[in-house]
Design a protein around this motif. Structure first.
Motif, PDB file in Angstrom:
ATOM      1  N   MET A  80       0.836  -1.197   0.000  1.00  0.00           N
ATOM      2  CA  MET A  80       0.000   0.000   0.000  1.00  0.00           C
ATOM      3  C   MET A  80       0.878   1.257   0.000  1.00  0.00           C
ATOM      4  O   MET A  80       0.642   2.183  -0.773  1.00  0.00           O
ATOM      5  N   MET A  81       1.910   1.282   0.828  1.00  0.00           N
ATOM      6  CA  MET A  81       2.808   2.438   0.866  1.00  0.00           C
ATOM      7  C   MET A  81       3.527   2.623  -0.473  1.00  0.00           C
ATOM      8  O   MET A  81       3.679   3.746  -0.949  1.00  0.00           O
ATOM      9  N   GLN A 107      -3.582  -0.441  12.027  1.00  0.00           N
ATOM     10  CA  GLN A 107      -2.142  -0.160  12.043  1.00  0.00           C
ATOM     11  C   GLN A 107      -1.645   0.227  10.649  1.00  0.00           C
ATOM     12  O   GLN A 107      -0.841   1.145  10.497  1.00  0.00           O
ATOM     13  N   ALA A 108      -2.114  -0.467   9.629  1.00  0.00           N
ATOM     14  CA  ALA A 108      -1.694  -0.152   8.257  1.00  0.00           C
ATOM     15  C   ALA A 108      -2.118   1.266   7.876  1.00  0.00           C
ATOM     16  O   ALA A 108      -1.346   2.010   7.266  1.00  0.00           O
ATOM     17  N   LEU A 109      -3.316   1.649   8.238  1.00  0.00           N
ATOM     18  CA  LEU A 109      -3.783   3.000   7.920  1.00  0.00           C
ATOM     19  C   LEU A 109      -2.999   4.061   8.690  1.00  0.00           C
ATOM     20  O   LEU A 109      -2.724   5.137   8.161  1.00  0.00           O
ATOM     21  N   LYS A 110      -2.591   3.755   9.914  1.00  0.00           N
ATOM     22  CA  LYS A 110      -1.749   4.689  10.672  1.00  0.00           C
ATOM     23  C   LYS A 110      -0.419   4.915   9.971  1.00  0.00           C
ATOM     24  O   LYS A 110       0.132   6.011  10.007  1.00  0.00           O
ATOM     25  N   SER A 111       0.086   3.879   9.320  1.00  0.00           N
ATOM     26  CA  SER A 111       1.402   3.981   8.674  1.00  0.00           C
ATOM     27  C   SER A 111       1.391   4.893   7.447  1.00  0.00           C
ATOM     28  O   SER A 111       2.441   5.301   6.973  1.00  0.00           O
ATOM     29  N   VAL A 112       0.216   5.206   6.933  1.00  0.00           N
ATOM     30  CA  VAL A 112       0.128   6.086   5.755  1.00  0.00           C
ATOM     31  C   VAL A 112      -0.604   7.385   6.081  1.00  0.00           C
ATOM     32  O   VAL A 112      -1.078   8.076   5.181  1.00  0.00           O
ATOM     33  N   VAL A 157      -5.658   8.713   0.861  1.00  0.00           N
ATOM     34  CA  VAL A 157      -6.313   7.645   1.621  1.00  0.00           C
ATOM     35  C   VAL A 157      -7.682   8.140   2.076  1.00  0.00           C
ATOM     36  O   VAL A 157      -7.783   9.187   2.706  1.00  0.00           O
ATOM     37  N   ASP A 158      -8.711   7.395   1.719  1.00  0.00           N
ATOM     38  CA  ASP A 158     -10.078   7.714   2.130  1.00  0.00           C
ATOM     39  C   ASP A 158     -10.758   6.413   2.532  1.00  0.00           C
ATOM     40  O   ASP A 158     -11.448   5.784   1.731  1.00  0.00           O
ATOM     41  N   VAL A 159     -10.504   5.987   3.767  1.00  0.00           N
ATOM     42  CA  VAL A 159     -11.037   4.714   4.255  1.00  0.00           C
ATOM     43  C   VAL A 159     -11.790   4.967   5.570  1.00  0.00           C
ATOM     44  O   VAL A 159     -11.243   4.758   6.652  1.00  0.00           O
ATOM     45  N   PRO A 160     -13.033   5.412   5.462  1.00  0.00           N
ATOM     46  CA  PRO A 160     -13.818   5.606   6.684  1.00  0.00           C
ATOM     47  C   PRO A 160     -14.170   4.256   7.318  1.00  0.00           C
ATOM     48  O   PRO A 160     -13.975   3.198   6.710  1.00  0.00           O
ATOM     49  N   GLU A 161     -14.696   4.314   8.512  1.00  0.00           N
ATOM     50  CA  GLU A 161     -15.047   3.096   9.255  1.00  0.00           C
ATOM     51  C   GLU A 161     -15.864   2.103   8.416  1.00  0.00           C
ATOM     52  O   GLU A 161     -15.627   0.899   8.481  1.00  0.00           O
ATOM     53  N   GLU A 162     -16.788   2.596   7.628  1.00  0.00           N
ATOM     54  CA  GLU A 162     -17.663   1.680   6.881  1.00  0.00           C
ATOM     55  C   GLU A 162     -16.963   0.968   5.729  1.00  0.00           C
ATOM     56  O   GLU A 162     -17.542   0.077   5.110  1.00  0.00           O
TER      57      GLU A 162
END
Length: 145
Positions: free
Chosen positions: A25-26, A51-56, A63-68
């Motif tokens: 992903m990065m 954790q992966a989303l925190k890394s980016v 990055v547009d990954v809301p909870e849903e």
């Protein structure tokens, strides 16, 4: 900008958010002059996706990954496919043939990690799925060293 570049956004889904999925992903987000956005993520365990989303988080505009659109569990890969144009498959290789088949049936371009399979059933399924991807005009890439 390059002559062959496009303004069309490529929505990327990630299936398998562990070390390799996070790395892929990065790398996807670091391609110069690309118009990509990670739009969905799945892993068997929610903590890996978080954790992966925190890394980016330094690439928030990509990055547009809301909870849903954060999915967990064994069937989470299927739900990512509704939210992307291309999917990164980075789960353990025993799952990859089934995930590959689902992605191609859903009309998604695929980047998958190696190895693509671990047994003869998986090899046959991957070969059949590769033909289906060709028939649909989909691009499939496998990571190599």
């Amino acid at each position: 900008m390059r002559q062959d570049s496009s303004d069309d956004l490529i929505r990327v889904g990630v299936v398998g958010a562990g070390g390799r999925g996070c790395g892929a992903m990065m790398q996807t987000l670091s391609v110069p002059q690309s118009n990509v956005k990670v739009t969905a993520i799945a892993d068997a365990f929610r903590g890996c996706s978080d954790q992966a989303l925190k890394s980016v988080q330094d690439k928030k505009d990509m990055v547009d990954v809301p909870e849903e659109r954060r999915f967990e569990g064994r069937d989470a890969y299927r739900r990512v496919l509704d939210h992307c144009d291309m999917v990164i498959l980075a789960t353990p290789p025993g799952f990859r043939p089934v995930h590959f088949r689902a992605a191609v049936e859903a009309g998604k371009h695929v980047f998958m990690e190696k190895p693509v399979c671990v047994d003869s059933y998986g090899a046959r399924l991957c070969l059949e799925t590769a033909k289906l991807a060709d028939d649909k005009g989909l691009k499939v890439v496998v990571g190599l060293q």
